[in-house]
Scaffold this active site. Structure first.
Site, mmCIF file in Angstrom:
data_model
loop_
_atom_site.group_PDB
_atom_site.id
_atom_site.type_symbol
_atom_site.label_atom_id
_atom_site.label_comp_id
_atom_site.label_asym_id
_atom_site.label_seq_id
_atom_site.Cartn_x
_atom_site.Cartn_y
_atom_site.Cartn_z
ATOM 1 N N CYS A 84 -39.725 19.972 30.135
ATOM 2 C CA CYS A 84 -40.573 20.989 29.523
ATOM 3 C C CYS A 84 -41.303 20.372 28.326
ATOM 4 O O CYS A 84 -40.684 20.077 27.304
ATOM 5 C CB CYS A 84 -39.725 22.181 29.079
ATOM 6 S SG CYS A 84 -40.706 23.615 28.612
ATOM 7 N N CYS A 91 -40.600 20.458 24.390
ATOM 8 C CA CYS A 91 -40.509 21.883 24.053
ATOM 9 C C CYS A 91 -39.535 22.083 22.885
ATOM 10 O O CYS A 91 -38.386 21.633 22.954
ATOM 11 C CB CYS A 91 -40.002 22.637 25.281
ATOM 12 S SG CYS A 91 -39.758 24.392 25.008
ATOM 13 N N CYS A 174 -43.722 27.517 30.072
ATOM 14 C CA CYS A 174 -42.483 27.102 29.422
ATOM 15 C C CYS A 174 -41.371 27.183 30.455
ATOM 16 O O CYS A 174 -41.150 28.242 31.047
ATOM 17 C CB CYS A 174 -42.163 27.989 28.215
ATOM 18 S SG CYS A 174 -40.607 27.470 27.456
ATOM 19 N N TYR A 311 -19.511 45.504 17.306
ATOM 20 C CA TYR A 311 -20.790 44.809 17.475
ATOM 21 C C TYR A 311 -21.244 44.973 18.937
ATOM 22 O O TYR A 311 -21.500 43.992 19.630
ATOM 23 C CB TYR A 311 -20.687 43.325 17.121
ATOM 24 C CG TYR A 311 -20.189 43.047 15.729
ATOM 25 C CD1 TYR A 311 -21.084 42.831 14.681
ATOM 26 C CD2 TYR A 311 -18.825 43.001 15.449
ATOM 27 C CE1 TYR A 311 -20.632 42.574 13.396
ATOM 28 C CE2 TYR A 311 -18.365 42.745 14.170
ATOM 29 C CZ TYR A 311 -19.262 42.533 13.148
ATOM 30 O OH TYR A 311 -18.802 42.274 11.885
ATOM 31 N N GLU A 332 -21.671 49.769 16.404
ATOM 32 C CA GLU A 332 -22.852 48.905 16.261
ATOM 33 C C GLU A 332 -23.721 49.444 15.132
ATOM 34 O O GLU A 332 -23.799 50.660 14.925
ATOM 35 C CB GLU A 332 -23.592 48.914 17.618
ATOM 36 C CG GLU A 332 -25.061 48.637 17.618
ATOM 37 C CD GLU A 332 -25.418 47.187 17.288
ATOM 38 O OE1 GLU A 332 -24.757 46.269 17.793
ATOM 39 O OE2 GLU A 332 -26.359 47.003 16.481
ATOM 40 N N ASP A 380 -17.937 40.777 18.825
ATOM 41 C CA ASP A 380 -19.050 39.902 19.232
ATOM 42 C C ASP A 380 -20.098 39.875 18.118
ATOM 43 O O ASP A 380 -21.186 40.425 18.268
ATOM 44 C CB ASP A 380 -19.654 40.440 20.552
ATOM 45 C CG ASP A 380 -20.738 39.546 21.116
ATOM 46 O OD1 ASP A 380 -20.948 38.441 20.589
ATOM 47 O OD2 ASP A 380 -21.381 39.969 22.100
ATOM 48 N N CYS A 407 -20.971 33.082 19.111
ATOM 49 C CA CYS A 407 -22.107 32.193 19.414
ATOM 50 C C CYS A 407 -22.179 31.077 18.377
ATOM 51 O O CYS A 407 -23.186 30.380 18.288
ATOM 52 C CB CYS A 407 -23.413 32.985 19.464
ATOM 53 S SG CYS A 407 -23.735 33.930 17.970
HETATM 54 C C1 LIG Z 1 -24.305 38.984 19.251
HETATM 55 S S1 LIG Z 1 -24.840 40.663 19.307
HETATM 56 C C2 LIG Z 1 -23.723 41.313 20.486
HETATM 57 C C3 LIG Z 1 -24.143 42.577 21.175
HETATM 58 C C4 LIG Z 1 -23.367 42.976 22.423
HETATM 59 N N1 LIG Z 1 -21.936 42.786 22.289
HETATM 60 C C5 LIG Z 1 -23.892 42.269 23.659
HETATM 61 O O1 LIG Z 1 -23.173 41.480 24.265
HETATM 62 O O2 LIG Z 1 -25.053 42.513 24.024
HETATM 63 C C6 LIG Z 1 -24.330 41.256 17.764
HETATM 64 C C7 LIG Z 1 -24.615 42.715 17.500
HETATM 65 O O3 LIG Z 1 -24.043 43.058 16.227
HETATM 66 C C8 LIG Z 1 -24.881 43.977 15.577
HETATM 67 N N2 LIG Z 1 -24.526 43.917 14.144
HETATM 68 C C9 LIG Z 1 -24.938 43.012 13.222
HETATM 69 N N3 LIG Z 1 -24.330 43.234 12.037
HETATM 70 C C10 LIG Z 1 -23.502 44.288 12.209
HETATM 71 C C11 LIG Z 1 -22.577 44.978 11.362
HETATM 72 N N4 LIG Z 1 -22.422 44.612 10.094
HETATM 73 N N5 LIG Z 1 -21.878 46.001 11.871
HETATM 74 C C12 LIG Z 1 -22.030 46.373 13.165
HETATM 75 N N6 LIG Z 1 -22.888 45.765 14.018
HETATM 76 C C13 LIG Z 1 -23.605 44.736 13.556
HETATM 77 C C14 LIG Z 1 -26.281 43.525 15.946
HETATM 78 O O4 LIG Z 1 -27.210 44.575 15.798
HETATM 79 C C15 LIG Z 1 -26.085 43.106 17.411
HETATM 80 O O5 LIG Z 1 -26.329 44.172 18.286
#
Ligand SMILES: C[S@@+](CC[C@H](N)C(=O)[O-])C[C@H]1O[C@@H](n2cnc3c(N)ncnc32)[C@H](O)[C@@H]1O
Length: 450
Positions: A84, A91, A174, A311, A332, A380, A407
């Site tokens: 790419c 890229c 891309c 989350y 969330e 998460d 992540c």
């Molecule tokens: C990595 S994503 C994971 C979302 C979901 N588990 C998925 O697999 O699609 C992290 C999420 O945490 C939320 N987030 C960030 N800070 C937060 C907080 N302080 N309390 C609750 N949620 C939060 C973000 O808006 C986002 O949706």
């Protein structure tokens, strides 16, 4: 890796802008090559193991320097040809594409292991084999692009040239995006050219178009775009791009809000999902299914458990676990995402999942009060991981199992160490490759009450 910075004693500090010739020894967290120049560790963007490169120093500190490769003098043995490229440049979204895919996996696994052992000072866990991606290219369901101008003043749309904030390389194809996603981006550029909508020029503070995000429902074929503009009047983009227009801080005088459908349709793990523009969704749909499969395996539910999905975004993890759980509670911070989660539960006739819009820091105690303590907690978080306070809130859930989806292994490591300190055992860790051609690493960790 980064720790090597502490090893030098009498190294010469190069000057910013100086060219150095170095050989890349290994890869650091974040993906840059690690080399040494006259005893000083240099992190080289664009350098892969075994490469001999000429690199321009971009930052020089006492203990280490940063540089970017400007010329590949001789490629390392692990080098493969770039797939790419844009305008002859590799890229920017695929910085590891010069590394054979099997080697990418080896480096990712090693970095998870190293983060847990060195940063978290953890051992005794089982690092399981990394789950490779099903698609090494064209896997991203979302990409973000910037607008610029070519020599004739026509809008261009693509990525910043390496090390240049003022130059945009036009992107035609891309290889991280699908053909549908590429067509959508090109359609926006054609629209901007046909309607003479200029790119925003930050130095002159004039023009309109700043950047564009293209999101695609991989199973629905539907496109959703977000256009960030300066406050200005301009013609509406084509309706099939389902564009949300965001003017900058001054608001916009032109079209605003969502033009077209408000939510993107997607299918995942047999669920029919919809998501709003502002809601998070995993950028690799196919591998999100594998990731959630690992979560389900680690959670090992029997059908009776109370599960917290902290989350939770649009509720995906909780909803995929609901059939094997007694009840699921998602939490969330983005209210739009929680509204999506509730609609997604209803659409899929899932009656044992409830969702709460709250900050994990302040809302977890209320959740425990409302729902009772959890048997299993799934976490998460974003890349920054959990603050110590949120770790304490997670501990108050008194769950038998914590399934931590991360992540970023460098923030998983201290969080896992805090949980271990508080009486959990880090039992299993399995990396899942969601982001081929990049240094990004996803992994799932299982912590059990010892
Ligand atoms: C990595 S994503 C994971 C979302 C979901 N588990 C998925 O697999 O699609 C992290 C999420 O945490 C939320 N987030 C960030 N800070 C937060 C907080 N302080 N309390 C609750 N949620 C939060 C973000 O808006 C986002 O949706």
């Amino acid at each position: 890796m980064e720790q090597a910075t502490g090893e030098r004693s009498a190294a010469r500090r190069p000057k910013r802008g100086e060219l150095v010739e170095v050989e890349i020894e290994t890869l650091a967290f974040g993906g840059r090559g690690v080399a040494r120049n006259e005893g000083l560790v240099v992190f080289v963007a664009g350098g892969l193991p075994g490469d001999r490169v000429r690199a321009e120093v971009t930052k020089a500190k006492k203990r280490f320097a940063e540089a970017r490769a400007v010329e590949l003098l001789s490629p390392g043995p692990e080098r493969v040809a770039d797939v790419c490229t844009h305008g002859g440049e590799p890229c920017p979204g695929a910085p590891w594409q010069g590394l054979a895919y099997e080697r990418q996996l080896v480096h990712k696994s090693a970095q998870v292991d190293e983060a847990l052992r060195r940063i978290g000072e953890l051992d005794g866990f089982e690092l399981e084999e990394i789950v490779p991606a099903t698609e090494q290219w064209r896997y991203r369901n979302k990409l973000e692009y910037s607008f610029g101008e070519d020599e004739e003043g026509e809008p261009t749309l693509g990525f910043h040239a390496r090390g240049r904030w003022d130059l945009i390389v036009d992107v035609e194809d891309c290889h991280l995006a699908s053909h549908v996603g590429n067509e959508a981006r090109n359609a926006v550029r054609e629209w901007a050219r046909a309607e003479s909508v200029p790119a925003y020029d930050g130095r002159a503070r004039r023009g309109v178009l700043r950047n564009l995000a293209v999101r695609e429902g991989r199973r629905s074929g539907q496109i959703q775009t977000r256009l960030v503009t300066s406050p200005a009047r301009f013609p509406r983009p084509p309706v099939d791009l389902h564009t949300q227009i965001e003017g900058d801080s001054g608001g916009t005088d032109g079209p605003t809000g969502v033009l077209g459908e408000e939510r993107l349709r997607e299918e995942l793990c047999g669920l029919k999902l919809q998501m709003s523009h502002g809601a998070f969704f995993q950028t690799n749909t196919e591998m999100a299914e594998s990731l959630y499969g690992v979560v389900a395996e680690f959670a090992g539910l029997s059908g009776r458990e109370r599960v917290f999905d902290l989350y939770c975004g649009i509720g995906t993890i909780g909803l995929t676990l609901a059939a094997q759980a007694g009840e699921v509670w998602g939490l969330e911070i983005v209210p739009e995402a929680i509204a999506d989660a509730e609609r997604n539960a209803e659409r899929n006739k899932i009656a044992n999942a409830k969702f709460v819009a709250a900050n994990a820091r302040t809302g977890t105690r209320d959740l425990i009060e409302q729902a009772g303590k959890a048997d299993v907690v799934v976490i998460d978080p974003p890349r920054a991981g959990l603050s110590q306070k949120i770790v304490r809130r997670v501990l108050e859930c008194e769950a038998k199992k914590i399934v931590y989806v991360s992540c970023n292994p460098t923030t998983l490591a201290p969080n896992a160490a805090q949980l271990v300190e508080a009486g959990y055992r880090l039992a299993r860790v399995r990396p899942v490759d969601m982001f081929p051609q990049t240094p990004h690493i996803e992994c799932v960790a299982l912590l059990e009450r010892a």
